[in-house]
Design an enzyme around this catalytic site. Structure first.
Site, PDB file in Angstrom:
ATOM      1  N   THR A 198       0.754  -2.230   7.104  1.00 28.67           N
ATOM      2  CA  THR A 198      -0.226  -1.374   7.777  1.00 28.67           C
ATOM      3  C   THR A 198      -1.633  -1.920   7.579  1.00 28.67           C
ATOM      4  OG1 THR A 198      -1.110   0.874   7.964  1.00 28.67           O
ATOM      5  CG2 THR A 198      -0.390   0.207   5.773  1.00 28.67           C
ATOM      6  N   ARG A 199      -2.532  -1.541   8.495  1.00 29.02           N
ATOM      7  CA  ARG A 199      -3.948  -1.889   8.316  1.00 29.02           C
ATOM      8  C   ARG A 199      -4.793  -0.635   8.396  1.00 29.02           C
ATOM      9  NH1 ARG A 199      -6.687  -1.974  13.201  1.00 29.02           N
ATOM     10  NH2 ARG A 199      -5.273  -1.700  14.939  1.00 29.02           N
ATOM     11  N   ASN A 200      -4.107   0.508   8.395  1.00 33.54           N
ATOM     12  CA  ASN A 200      -4.795   1.802   8.441  1.00 33.54           C
ATOM     13  C   ASN A 200      -4.417   2.613   7.217  1.00 33.54           C
ATOM     14  OD1 ASN A 200      -6.184   1.805  11.033  1.00 33.54           O
ATOM     15  ND2 ASN A 200      -4.127   1.546  11.855  1.00 33.54           N
TER      16      ASN A 200
END
Ligand code: PPS
Length: 571
Positions: A198-200
């Site tokens: 994930t990047r969130n």
């Protein structure tokens, strides 16, 4: 789902870090080596090369591997590899190096991390890479923008001998190499591990998705966020990690490991999803979650998705057996209101009301200080996010006035400066074109190169002010779109960016000619004068556009203040 026997702890890893004796020899050699100072993106790539996360790569790609990867997603020897990992340099640098030479790869402080033995120097075919890897040449795609605007024209390829991994000073407890994490699994007795990229921040939908994946795969979870900010507007890394720590407490005890992945994402959608799966295989995962529009940058300016939202799932599934990692494709998770729970979209009974909020919409709400529905995320996560991202009227922002000489930029900037100071809510700094040139940029002239340096300096100072929640008002001509765009991207990482285009026509500016410079330019006494014999690229989508021909300075500033009010920057 592909079915094959999962091999715990991944396949073979390369280790490019040399032993102490070789390190000593390389350091002794370094006095005679030329240095390359790596950008953040290159540092990330180097780290994953050196620690084995990019196994089986042994260095930055040669042109033959590069072309093979671009054209058929395989290295020359046939190994599946979807994304180029290249060391780009400028044309000038390319002229300084030769095949057979070794160079020292250094971090920003000049610390030598590795030695590259050059096997190849070649010119990048950026258009071809755009089309093949990203499927587009649209510079609204962050990967394409980076390739076209921030990547050098040439590359050097060759094997690497690593001396030292890049240093990280924060959240060390969450940083692991593939070897370290495989050892941790062994220690914990984990044999089946599902990786989640994930990047969130982790919200309820992603949390529920990972829980389902763990149950389906009878596996433990490697929560494996990338820790480099990818897109303007993304939540900053430190805040995100604090969010993972908070959300992580909601997993059953001892079933989740949080580890930070220093991957520089390209946002290349399906191809990048393949890369993510290969990396997770190297980190010892037996399963990997691929969701909707995995690694896609969202929508283009026509509101269309850059990639088919199911493309990443399809591509990774088709290579699952070859990669040796089981792909777990997931539908979008929706909040089913009547059942007060999350479900994959295809499992919600027909007619049942559902809710969803995209991460971008959520971030937007956060920025505007709006309420966030309680089903969306955990209260502790909201708390962390609110502290780091206060509503717009408490954030920093930059007003970037641009326009021709004599358009009225400085006058509007001065009025805005005074009015915002009068309001007294935040510190306000005026970075007027002339003043900056006297103080920050006194050695610079008006060539394209010098103008860019000047405007970037202003952008840098404004970004620091914005980061620290102040207001920066800038008023350079800033005639070039690309430079303005880069500054916007930089500043939007920290707060608001308001482009105020002072769109006063050239005839009016020239008619005013307060400094007598247009007359001199027309007479040929000043060369390269903006609007006369040097271009001004007009902003296409400024937040505010003002033509001062028939406006007083107060009226012009009023328009800008009204925008700031509407957009929530002032109250
Ligand atoms: S830039 O292009 O953004 O770096 O320019 P900037 O720093 O705003 O400087 C613009 C002021 O410098 C004076 N000046 C020139 N302007 C444009 N072109 C040339 N060749 C030039 N030479 C000197 C000019 O007075 C500008 O002032 P403003 O306040 O914009 O009228």
């Amino acid at each position: 789902m592909a079915s094959f026997r999962v091999i715990p702890y991944g396949g073979e890893l390369v280790n490019l870090l040399v032993d102490a004796e070789r390190a000593k020899a390389l350091k002794a050699l370094s006095r005679d080596l030329q240095n390359i100072t790596l950008s953040n993106r290159q540092l990330s790539d180097l780290e994953l090369l050196m620690n084995g996360a990019f196994s089986p790569l042994r260095g930055f790609m040669s042109s033959a591997d590069y072309e093979s990867v671009v054209d058929r997603m395989r290295l020359q020897d046939g190994t599946l590899w979807p994304i180029p990992v290249c060391l780009d340099i400028s044309e000038t640098e390319a002229g300084r190096f030769e095949v057979g030479q070794s160079v020292a790869l250094c971090d920003g402080e000049g610390f030598m991390l590795a030695v590259l033995h050059i096997e190849d120097i070649w010119r990048l075919d950026k258009s071809r890479e755009c089309e093949a890897v990203y499927g587009t040449r649209d510079i609204d795609h962050p990967g394409v923008d980076y390739l076209l605007n921030q990547t050098g024209t040439h590359c050097i390829g060759g094997n690497i001998e690593g001396l030292q991994l890049p240093l990280h000073f924060a959240f060390k407890r969450h940083r692991h190499t593939p070897v370290e994490i495989r050892n941790l699994y062994r220690k914990l007795g984990w044999r089946r591990i599902v990786g989640f990229q994930t990047r969130n921040p982790l919200h309820c939908a992603q949390f529920e998705m990972t829980l389902r994946a763990m149950a389906d795969a009878k596996a433990n979870l490697l929560l494996h966020p990338v820790v480099r900010r990818v897109k303007p507007g993304d939540i900053d890394t430190y805040t995100r990690i604090r969010c993972y720590e908070e959300a992580g407490r909601h997993y059953p005890p001892n079933m989740m490991l949080l580890s930070l992945l220093p991957l520089a994402m390209r946002m290349a959608g399906p191809r990048e999803a393949l890369l993510h799966a290969i990396i997770r295989k190297n980190y010892g995962c037996t399963h990997f979650i691929v969701g909707r529009d995995h690694a896609g940058p969202g929508l283009n300016r026509d509101g269309r998705s850059f990639y088919d939202p199911d493309g990443a799932k399809e591509l990774t599934l088709s290579f699952s057996a070859e990669m040796g990692i089981e792909i777990m494709p997931f539908e979008e998770m929706l909040y089913a209101v009547d059942q007060d729970t999350y479900m994959p979209a295809n499992e919600v009974p027909p007619g049942d009301p559902v809710r969803s909020l995209s991460v971008d919409e959520f971030n937007q709400r956060l920025r505007l200080g709006k309420r966030v529905p309680e089903w969306f995320t955990f209260p502790e996560v909201i708390e962390v996010l609110r502290q780091a991202h206060p509503p717009r009227h408490q954030q920093g922002f930059t007003i970037f006035c641009t326009g021709l000489s004599g358009a009225g930029k400085s006058t509007i900037a001065r009025v805005l400066h005074a009015r915002l100071l009068e309001m007294g809510k935040r510190p306000v700094t005026l970075l007027d074109g002339d003043v900056v040139r006297r103080n920050l940029s006194s050695e610079l002239g008006f060539s394209k190169e010098h103008r860019d340096i000047n405007v970037r300096r202003i952008g840098f100072v404004a970004s620091e002010i914005t980061k620290n929640r102040g207001i920066a008002i800038c008023a350079p001509i800033a005639p070039y779109t690309t430079t303005r765009r880069q500054i916007r991207q930089l500043i939007e990482n920290y707060g608001g960016f308001v482009e105020l285009y002072v769109d006063t026509p050239l005839e009016v500016c020239e008619g005013r000619d307060r400094k007598g410079m247009y007359a001199k330019a027309r007479a040929g006494l000043i060369k390269g004068f903006t609007g006369v014999d040097d271009p001004y690229e007009a902003p296409e989508n400024p937040e505010v556009r003002i033509d001062t021909t028939d406006l007083t300075p107060d009226e012009a500033a009023q328009e800008a203040l009204l925008y700031l009010e509407r957009a929530g920057f002032i109250k």
